[in-house]
Design a protein around this motif. Structure first.
Motif, PDB file in Angstrom:
ATOM      1  N   GLU A 143      13.816  -6.675  22.258  1.00 24.81           N
ATOM      2  CA  GLU A 143      14.877  -7.038  22.681  1.00 24.81           C
ATOM      3  C   GLU A 143      14.960  -8.659  21.373  1.00 24.81           C
ATOM      4  O   GLU A 143      14.766 -10.327  21.853  1.00 24.81           O
ATOM      5  CB  GLU A 143      14.663  -7.829  23.794  1.00 24.81           C
ATOM      6  CG  GLU A 143      15.024  -6.968  24.967  1.00 24.81           C
ATOM      7  CD  GLU A 143      14.553  -7.807  26.091  1.00 24.81           C
ATOM      8  OE1 GLU A 143      15.071  -8.230  26.315  1.00 24.81           O
ATOM      9  OE2 GLU A 143      14.303  -6.891  27.648  1.00 24.81           O
ATOM     10  N   ALA A 144      14.900  -8.042  19.783  1.00 32.53           N
ATOM     11  CA  ALA A 144      15.193  -9.339  19.618  1.00 32.53           C
ATOM     12  C   ALA A 144      16.281  -9.257  18.862  1.00 32.53           C
ATOM     13  O   ALA A 144      17.294  -8.538  18.458  1.00 32.53           O
ATOM     14  CB  ALA A 144      14.342  -8.389  17.862  1.00 32.53           C
ATOM     15  N   ALA A 145      16.498 -10.538  18.309  1.00 33.27           N
ATOM     16  CA  ALA A 145      18.566 -11.095  18.109  1.00 33.27           C
ATOM     17  C   ALA A 145      17.908 -12.121  17.248  1.00 33.27           C
ATOM     18  O   ALA A 145      17.202 -12.920  17.458  1.00 33.27           O
ATOM     19  CB  ALA A 145      19.295 -11.616  19.951  1.00 33.27           C
ATOM     20  N   ARG A 146      19.128 -12.381  16.309  1.00 30.77           N
ATOM     21  CA  ARG A 146      19.429 -12.973  15.136  1.00 30.77           C
ATOM     22  C   ARG A 146      19.966 -14.069  15.466  1.00 30.77           C
ATOM     23  O   ARG A 146      21.552 -13.323  15.508  1.00 30.77           O
ATOM     24  CB  ARG A 146      19.450 -12.620  13.989  1.00 30.77           C
ATOM     25  CG  ARG A 146      19.310 -13.179  12.636  1.00 30.77           C
ATOM     26  CD  ARG A 146      18.778 -12.552  11.395  1.00 30.77           C
ATOM     27  NE  ARG A 146      18.078 -12.266  11.304  1.00 30.77           N
ATOM     28  CZ  ARG A 146      16.923 -12.032  10.236  1.00 30.77           C
ATOM     29  NH1 ARG A 146      16.445 -13.263   9.892  1.00 30.77           N
ATOM     30  NH2 ARG A 146      15.667 -11.410   9.985  1.00 30.77           N
ATOM     31  N   ALA A 196      10.698  -5.845   9.233  1.00 27.08           N
ATOM     32  CA  ALA A 196      11.055  -5.085   9.948  1.00 27.08           C
ATOM     33  C   ALA A 196      12.336  -5.940  10.840  1.00 27.08           C
ATOM     34  O   ALA A 196      13.230  -6.099  11.686  1.00 27.08           O
ATOM     35  CB  ALA A 196      10.929  -4.110  10.941  1.00 27.08           C
ATOM     36  N   PRO A 197      13.765  -6.416   9.778  1.00 30.53           N
ATOM     37  CA  PRO A 197      14.274  -6.961  10.035  1.00 30.53           C
ATOM     38  C   PRO A 197      15.279  -6.091  10.974  1.00 30.53           C
ATOM     39  O   PRO A 197      17.019  -6.572  11.602  1.00 30.53           O
ATOM     40  CB  PRO A 197      15.279  -7.631   9.131  1.00 30.53           C
ATOM     41  CG  PRO A 197      14.951  -6.698   7.709  1.00 30.53           C
ATOM     42  CD  PRO A 197      13.330  -6.518   8.600  1.00 30.53           C
ATOM     43  N   GLU A 198      15.582  -4.961  10.575  1.00 35.60           N
ATOM     44  CA  GLU A 198      16.237  -4.010  11.018  1.00 35.60           C
ATOM     45  C   GLU A 198      16.448  -3.766  12.920  1.00 35.60           C
ATOM     46  O   GLU A 198      17.794  -3.563  14.003  1.00 35.60           O
ATOM     47  CB  GLU A 198      16.398  -2.675  10.716  1.00 35.60           C
ATOM     48  CG  GLU A 198      15.512  -1.954  11.079  1.00 35.60           C
ATOM     49  CD  GLU A 198      14.016  -2.668  10.011  1.00 35.60           C
ATOM     50  OE1 GLU A 198      13.110  -1.374  10.306  1.00 35.60           O
ATOM     51  OE2 GLU A 198      14.258  -2.978   9.456  1.00 35.60           O
ATOM     52  N   ILE A 199      15.597  -4.682  13.993  1.00 33.58           N
ATOM     53  CA  ILE A 199      14.757  -4.799  14.609  1.00 33.58           C
ATOM     54  C   ILE A 199      16.051  -5.865  15.443  1.00 33.58           C
ATOM     55  O   ILE A 199      16.299  -6.253  16.616  1.00 33.58           O
ATOM     56  CB  ILE A 199      13.655  -4.294  15.269  1.00 33.58           C
ATOM     57  CG1 ILE A 199      12.540  -5.864  15.089  1.00 33.58           C
ATOM     58  CG2 ILE A 199      12.843  -3.574  14.801  1.00 33.58           C
ATOM     59  CD1 ILE A 199      11.593  -5.561  15.971  1.00 33.58           C
ATOM     60  N   PHE A 200      15.936  -6.530  14.368  1.00 36.38           N
ATOM     61  CA  PHE A 200      16.722  -7.702  15.168  1.00 36.38           C
ATOM     62  C   PHE A 200      18.600  -7.646  15.435  1.00 36.38           C
ATOM     63  O   PHE A 200      19.009  -7.033  14.430  1.00 36.38           O
ATOM     64  CB  PHE A 200      16.734  -9.334  13.793  1.00 36.38           C
ATOM     65  CG  PHE A 200      15.214  -9.396  14.418  1.00 36.38           C
ATOM     66  CD1 PHE A 200      15.486 -10.839  15.479  1.00 36.38           C
ATOM     67  CD2 PHE A 200      14.398  -8.830  13.819  1.00 36.38           C
ATOM     68  CE1 PHE A 200      13.924 -11.044  15.008  1.00 36.38           C
ATOM     69  CE2 PHE A 200      12.974  -9.154  13.884  1.00 36.38           C
ATOM     70  CZ  PHE A 200      12.458 -10.795  14.326  1.00 36.38           C
ATOM     71  N   THR A 201      19.046  -7.897  16.803  1.00 34.38           N
ATOM     72  CA  THR A 201      20.454  -7.410  16.698  1.00 34.38           C
ATOM     73  C   THR A 201      21.175  -8.892  16.894  1.00 34.38           C
ATOM     74  O   THR A 201      20.431 -10.059  16.835  1.00 34.38           O
ATOM     75  CB  THR A 201      20.909  -7.423  17.981  1.00 34.38           C
ATOM     76  OG1 THR A 201      20.143  -7.899  18.472  1.00 34.38           O
ATOM     77  CG2 THR A 201      19.847  -5.903  18.196  1.00 34.38           C
TER      78      THR A 201
END
Length: 142
Positions: free
Chosen positions: A31-34, A87-92
């Motif tokens: 559940e990663a978010a930016r 893996a910055p793509e996992i951060f929504t």
């Protein structure tokens, strides 16, 4: 003070860095978010509930709900920092709630009986949150 993820990783001792890397590599960052220089994620370790991690790059701070107190950076923060770099793509991208302090005045004015009733009602409505809180609270006092 602006914080760079590489600088944050340098604060972790070798053992913490190695364990954080293992968490990242096994996909424990959830559940990663930016949003605007802030990273939030949950990291599943050996505990029954994932720990909540926040890294604020703009203000130069970080926090984790784990009880780690033996150094500046825990393995969960390391795992989130590595995820952001590797893996910055996992951060929504989403608007994250402000990290402003909660006004506790109304709650502090409750009697003990009222406060206990409030907590029991919260436990009925959000049992998963209360279980997570209770587990993390007990870990801090072990």
């Amino acid at each position: 003070m602006r914080l760079e993820l590489e600088s944050l990783l340098e604060l972790a001792d070798e053992g913490v860095h190695t364990r954080g890397e293992a968490l990242f590599l096994r996909g424990a960052v959830l559940e990663a978010a930016r949003s605007r220089g802030r990273l939030q994620a949950r990291v599943q370790g050996s505990a029954p509930f994932p720990y909540r991690v926040e890294i604020n790059l703009s203000q130069g701070g970080w926090a984790c709900t784990c009880p780690y107190a033996w150094g500046p950076v825990c393995k969960h923060v390391v795992a989130v920092a590595l995820a952001a770099l590797e893996a910055p793509e996992i951060f929504t991208r989403k608007k994250l709630g402000r990290r402003a302090p909660v006004n506790l005045q109304a709650i502090l004015e409750l009697s003990d009986d009222e406060l206990l009733r409030f907590l029991w009602q919260l436990a009925e409505v959000r049992p998963e949150l209360m279980h997570e809180f209770a587990y993390n609270l007990m870990q801090r006092f072990e």
